[in-house]
Write a protein that holds these residues in place. Structure first.
Motif, PDB file in Angstrom:
ATOM      1  N   LEU A 130      -6.552   5.249  -1.573  1.00 11.20           N
ATOM      2  CA  LEU A 130      -5.803   6.510  -1.655  1.00 11.20           C
ATOM      3  C   LEU A 130      -5.778   7.206  -0.302  1.00 11.20           C
ATOM      4  O   LEU A 130      -4.754   7.767   0.102  1.00 11.20           O
ATOM      5  CB  LEU A 130      -6.429   7.449  -2.692  1.00 11.20           C
TER       6      LEU A 130
ATOM      7  N   LEU B 244      -1.251  -7.983 -16.801  1.00 11.60           N
ATOM      8  CA  LEU B 244      -1.152  -7.116 -15.620  1.00 11.60           C
ATOM      9  C   LEU B 244      -1.923  -7.702 -14.449  1.00 11.60           C
ATOM     10  O   LEU B 244      -1.435  -7.743 -13.319  1.00 11.60           O
ATOM     11  CB  LEU B 244      -1.711  -5.736 -15.935  1.00 11.60           C
TER      12      LEU B 244
ATOM     13  N   ILE C 256       0.139 -10.624 -12.952  1.00 13.33           N
ATOM     14  CA  ILE C 256       1.265 -10.320 -12.054  1.00 13.33           C
ATOM     15  C   ILE C 256       0.767  -9.614 -10.787  1.00 13.33           C
ATOM     16  O   ILE C 256       1.303  -9.831  -9.705  1.00 13.33           O
ATOM     17  CB  ILE C 256       2.394  -9.507 -12.746  1.00 13.33           C
TER      18      ILE C 256
ATOM     19  N   ALA D 257       1.216 -11.105  -6.996  1.00 18.48           N
ATOM     20  CA  ALA D 257       1.859 -10.361  -5.901  1.00 18.48           C
ATOM     21  C   ALA D 257       0.981 -10.373  -4.654  1.00 18.48           C
ATOM     22  O   ALA D 257       1.462 -10.600  -3.544  1.00 18.48           O
ATOM     23  CB  ALA D 257       2.139  -8.927  -6.336  1.00 18.48           C
TER      24      ALA D 257
ATOM     25  N   LEU E 137      -8.028   7.834 -18.614  1.00 16.17           N
ATOM     26  CA  LEU E 137      -6.839   7.320 -19.307  1.00 16.17           C
ATOM     27  C   LEU E 137      -5.585   7.545 -18.467  1.00 16.17           C
ATOM     28  O   LEU E 137      -4.704   6.687 -18.416  1.00 16.17           O
ATOM     29  CB  LEU E 137      -6.704   7.991 -20.684  1.00 16.17           C
TER      30      LEU E 137
ATOM     31  N   LEU F 205      -5.432   4.996 -15.701  1.00 14.17           N
ATOM     32  CA  LEU F 205      -5.073   3.678 -16.243  1.00 14.17           C
ATOM     33  C   LEU F 205      -3.566   3.585 -16.474  1.00 14.17           C
ATOM     34  O   LEU F 205      -2.938   2.575 -16.148  1.00 14.17           O
ATOM     35  CB  LEU F 205      -5.837   3.425 -17.548  1.00 14.17           C
TER      36      LEU F 205
ATOM     37  N   LEU G 282      -1.949   3.088 -13.224  1.00 17.54           N
ATOM     38  CA  LEU G 282      -2.174   1.733 -12.690  1.00 17.54           C
ATOM     39  C   LEU G 282      -1.201   0.725 -13.274  1.00 17.54           C
ATOM     40  O   LEU G 282      -0.738  -0.178 -12.579  1.00 17.54           O
ATOM     41  CB  LEU G 282      -3.613   1.290 -12.969  1.00 17.54           C
ATOM     42  N   VAL G 283      -0.891   0.886 -14.575  1.00 14.51           N
ATOM     43  CA  VAL G 283       0.065  -0.022 -15.219  1.00 14.51           C
ATOM     44  C   VAL G 283       1.401   0.050 -14.474  1.00 14.51           C
ATOM     45  O   VAL G 283       1.988  -0.974 -14.114  1.00 14.51           O
ATOM     46  CB  VAL G 283       0.240   0.354 -16.706  1.00 14.51           C
TER      47      VAL G 283
ATOM     48  N   HIS H 191       1.874   1.197 -11.409  1.00 14.51           N
ATOM     49  CA  HIS H 191       1.680   0.833 -10.016  1.00 14.51           C
ATOM     50  C   HIS H 191       1.656  -0.686  -9.826  1.00 14.51           C
ATOM     51  O   HIS H 191       2.172  -1.212  -8.829  1.00 14.51           O
ATOM     52  CB  HIS H 191       0.386   1.461  -9.515  1.00 14.51           C
ATOM     53  N   ILE H 192       1.042  -1.404 -10.767  1.00 17.39           N
ATOM     54  CA  ILE H 192       0.971  -2.862 -10.647  1.00 17.39           C
ATOM     55  C   ILE H 192       2.358  -3.461 -10.846  1.00 17.39           C
ATOM     56  O   ILE H 192       2.755  -4.380 -10.130  1.00 17.39           O
ATOM     57  CB  ILE H 192      -0.057  -3.437 -11.646  1.00 17.39           C
ATOM     58  N   VAL H 193       3.116  -2.915 -11.795  1.00 20.13           N
ATOM     59  CA  VAL H 193       4.468  -3.426 -12.025  1.00 20.13           C
ATOM     60  C   VAL H 193       5.346  -3.164 -10.800  1.00 20.13           C
ATOM     61  O   VAL H 193       6.057  -4.058 -10.325  1.00 20.13           O
ATOM     62  CB  VAL H 193       5.083  -2.807 -13.302  1.00 20.13           C
TER      63      VAL H 193
ATOM     64  N   THR I 265       4.404  -2.788  -7.715  1.00 26.02           N
ATOM     65  CA  THR I 265       3.964  -3.616  -6.592  1.00 26.02           C
ATOM     66  C   THR I 265       4.376  -5.076  -6.782  1.00 26.02           C
ATOM     67  O   THR I 265       4.589  -5.802  -5.812  1.00 26.02           O
ATOM     68  CB  THR I 265       2.442  -3.493  -6.404  1.00 26.02           C
ATOM     69  N   PHE I 266       4.528  -5.492  -8.038  1.00 30.15           N
ATOM     70  CA  PHE I 266       5.004  -6.853  -8.300  1.00 30.15           C
ATOM     71  C   PHE I 266       6.419  -7.044  -7.736  1.00 30.15           C
ATOM     72  O   PHE I 266       6.777  -8.136  -7.309  1.00 30.15           O
ATOM     73  CB  PHE I 266       4.978  -7.137  -9.805  1.00 30.15           C
TER      74      PHE I 266
ATOM     75  N   GLU J  98       1.570  13.049  -7.560  1.00 28.90           N
ATOM     76  CA  GLU J  98       0.686  12.397  -6.597  1.00 28.90           C
ATOM     77  C   GLU J  98      -0.599  13.211  -6.430  1.00 28.90           C
ATOM     78  O   GLU J  98      -1.702  12.663  -6.414  1.00 28.90           O
ATOM     79  CB  GLU J  98       1.434  12.294  -5.268  1.00 28.90           C
TER      80      GLU J  98
ATOM     81  N   LEU K 147      -2.683  12.716  -9.407  1.00 27.08           N
ATOM     82  CA  LEU K 147      -3.335  11.403  -9.369  1.00 27.08           C
ATOM     83  C   LEU K 147      -4.574  11.442  -8.480  1.00 27.08           C
ATOM     84  O   LEU K 147      -5.659  10.997  -8.878  1.00 27.08           O
ATOM     85  CB  LEU K 147      -2.358  10.338  -8.860  1.00 27.08           C
ATOM     86  N   ILE K 148      -4.410  12.003  -7.265  1.00 24.61           N
ATOM     87  CA  ILE K 148      -5.545  12.064  -6.342  1.00 24.61           C
ATOM     88  C   ILE K 148      -6.667  12.900  -6.953  1.00 24.61           C
ATOM     89  O   ILE K 148      -7.837  12.514  -6.906  1.00 24.61           O
ATOM     90  CB  ILE K 148      -5.104  12.630  -4.978  1.00 24.61           C
TER      91      ILE K 148
ATOM     92  N   VAL L 253      -8.447  10.815  -9.703  1.00 23.57           N
ATOM     93  CA  VAL L 253      -9.332   9.766  -9.175  1.00 23.57           C
ATOM     94  C   VAL L 253     -10.563  10.396  -8.543  1.00 23.57           C
ATOM     95  O   VAL L 253     -11.684   9.929  -8.731  1.00 23.57           O
ATOM     96  CB  VAL L 253      -8.586   8.874  -8.158  1.00 23.57           C
TER      97      VAL L 253
ATOM     98  N   HIS M 217     -12.881  11.761 -11.300  1.00 20.72           N
ATOM     99  CA  HIS M 217     -13.465  10.640 -12.034  1.00 20.72           C
ATOM    100  C   HIS M 217     -14.548   9.964 -11.198  1.00 20.72           C
ATOM    101  O   HIS M 217     -15.598   9.576 -11.712  1.00 20.72           O
ATOM    102  CB  HIS M 217     -12.357   9.653 -12.400  1.00 20.72           C
TER     103      HIS M 217
END
Lengths: 164, 176
Positions: free
Chosen positions: A40, A117, A120, A124, B42, B45, B48-49, B51-53, B55-56, B98, B101-102, B105, B108
């Motif tokens: 981050l 997840l 993929i 990447a 939560l 998470l 992240l779902v 973010h991973i998509v 980034t793919f 954003e 989000l920061i 994190v 947490h």
């Protein structure tokens, strides 16, 4: 009432899978403090979301010397975060889904989704190959000065001629 | 007495009662840190779902990736010309997201360190209120600095503005 203050509902499991999960959440959590907060800090504080694009990702993952380091960083981060996060989700849902057969369904969905997840995401990170042609085309279309590095200048000059 | 994580009596009632029961435990500092820890977890998470998509897309569809991340600076591109353009409220929404989000994190992480401290050094429980105050102070000091850094670019034009100059948007397929 002995441990009322602060102890609250936090109970260390006696053994088995739940004890392993208990240790896992703490160890992966501490590692993620460094990995995720570092990630981050780089992407949101040193750089910012508006400067992130394909070329930025390529400059990290496909860097000649440090690319390997960033890919290992991101791969560790995604693995730890997925198992940490979806195990957290499982623990939350287990408090609401009590019926054992329903739990089987919920756990199956959670872990299938997680592995998809993770799949993929790892694909990447590991399979990324820098597409010089795409970067040059992008820079051209966005009015940026073409990258002056030796490997890219011939390609971009060809593209400049083609647009005239 | 510290309750067990899975007390059968608590779960015998309906879903809504369980939800309320889940939100209500102990009270005081412990309850709030526990609740915020769970909600931020939560939320991260869910992010992240997404973010991973996205980034793919870097590997699968480079152009789609650039169009997608341009949305984060309020720019819709690569669609129909009547839709393409710069929408400042979109940019603000993503910037505030954003920030959220920061903050999630960071809280947490700090609260997680506090929990680990209790678990591996039980005497820390005697100082739990001090530790929670310390978490709050560190959290707010960092968040004030982060907020300045994250919000200040909103008062100048986004870096991606040249996207608007192009008449034809780049194709949505990799140009390999």
């Amino acid at each position: 009432m002995a441990k009322r203050s602060g102890a609250g509902r936090r109970v260390k499991p006696a053994g088995g899978f739940e004890l392993l999960a208990w240790y896992w959440m703490r160890i992966s959590g501490l590692l993620l403090v460094v990995l995720a907060l570092g990630h981050l800090f780089i992407t949101h504080i040193i750089y910012n979301v508006e400067s992130i694009n394909y070329a930025f990702v390529a400059s990290r993952w496909a860097a000649p010397k440090t690319g390997f380091f960033w890919r290992i960083w991101d791969l560790s981060m995604i693995s730890l975060a997925m198992f940490h996060g979806f195990n957290g989700l499982r623990q939350v849902l287990d408090e609401y889904v009590i019926n054992p057969s329903r739990r089987v369904v919920v756990h199956t969905l959670i872990w299938s989704f997680m592995f998809a997840l993770l799949g993929i995401g790892s694909y990447a990170i590991l399979m990324f190959q820098k597409d010089e042609k795409y970067i040059n085309q992008w820079e051209l279309e966005h009015g940026r000065v073409a990258n002056s590095s030796p490997s890219t200048s011939p390609a971009s000059s060809v593209l400049v001629d083609s647009t005239r | 007495m510290s309750q067990s994580l899975r007390t059968p009596q608590v779960y015998r009632r309906g879903f809504r009662d369980r939800l309320v029961e889940g939100l209500r435990y102990g009270g005081g500092v412990g309850q709030w840190s526990w609740l915020i820890h769970r909600l931020t977890g939560l939320g991260i998470l869910l992010f992240l779902v997404i973010h991973i998509v996205d980034t793919f897309f870097v590997v699968a569809f480079p152009a789609l990736y650039d169009h997608t991340v341009a949305i984060y600076s309020g720019i819709i591109s690569g669609l129909h010309p009547t839709v393409n353009g710069y929408y400042w409220p979109l940019r603000w929404v993503f910037r505030l997201g954003e920030l959220g989000l920061i903050a999630s994190v960071l809280f947490h992480a700090l609260n997680g360190i506090r929990i680990v401290l209790f678990d591996f050094w039980p005497k820390a429980v005697n100082h739990q209120k001090t530790l929670f105050n310390a978490v709050q102070i560190v959290f707010w000091v960092i968040m004030i600095l982060v907020t300045i850094r994250v919000v200040s670019p909103l008062f100048s034009a986004p870096e991606h503005v040249p996207v608007l100059k192009t008449a034809s948007a780049p194709a949505m397929v990799p140009s390999r």
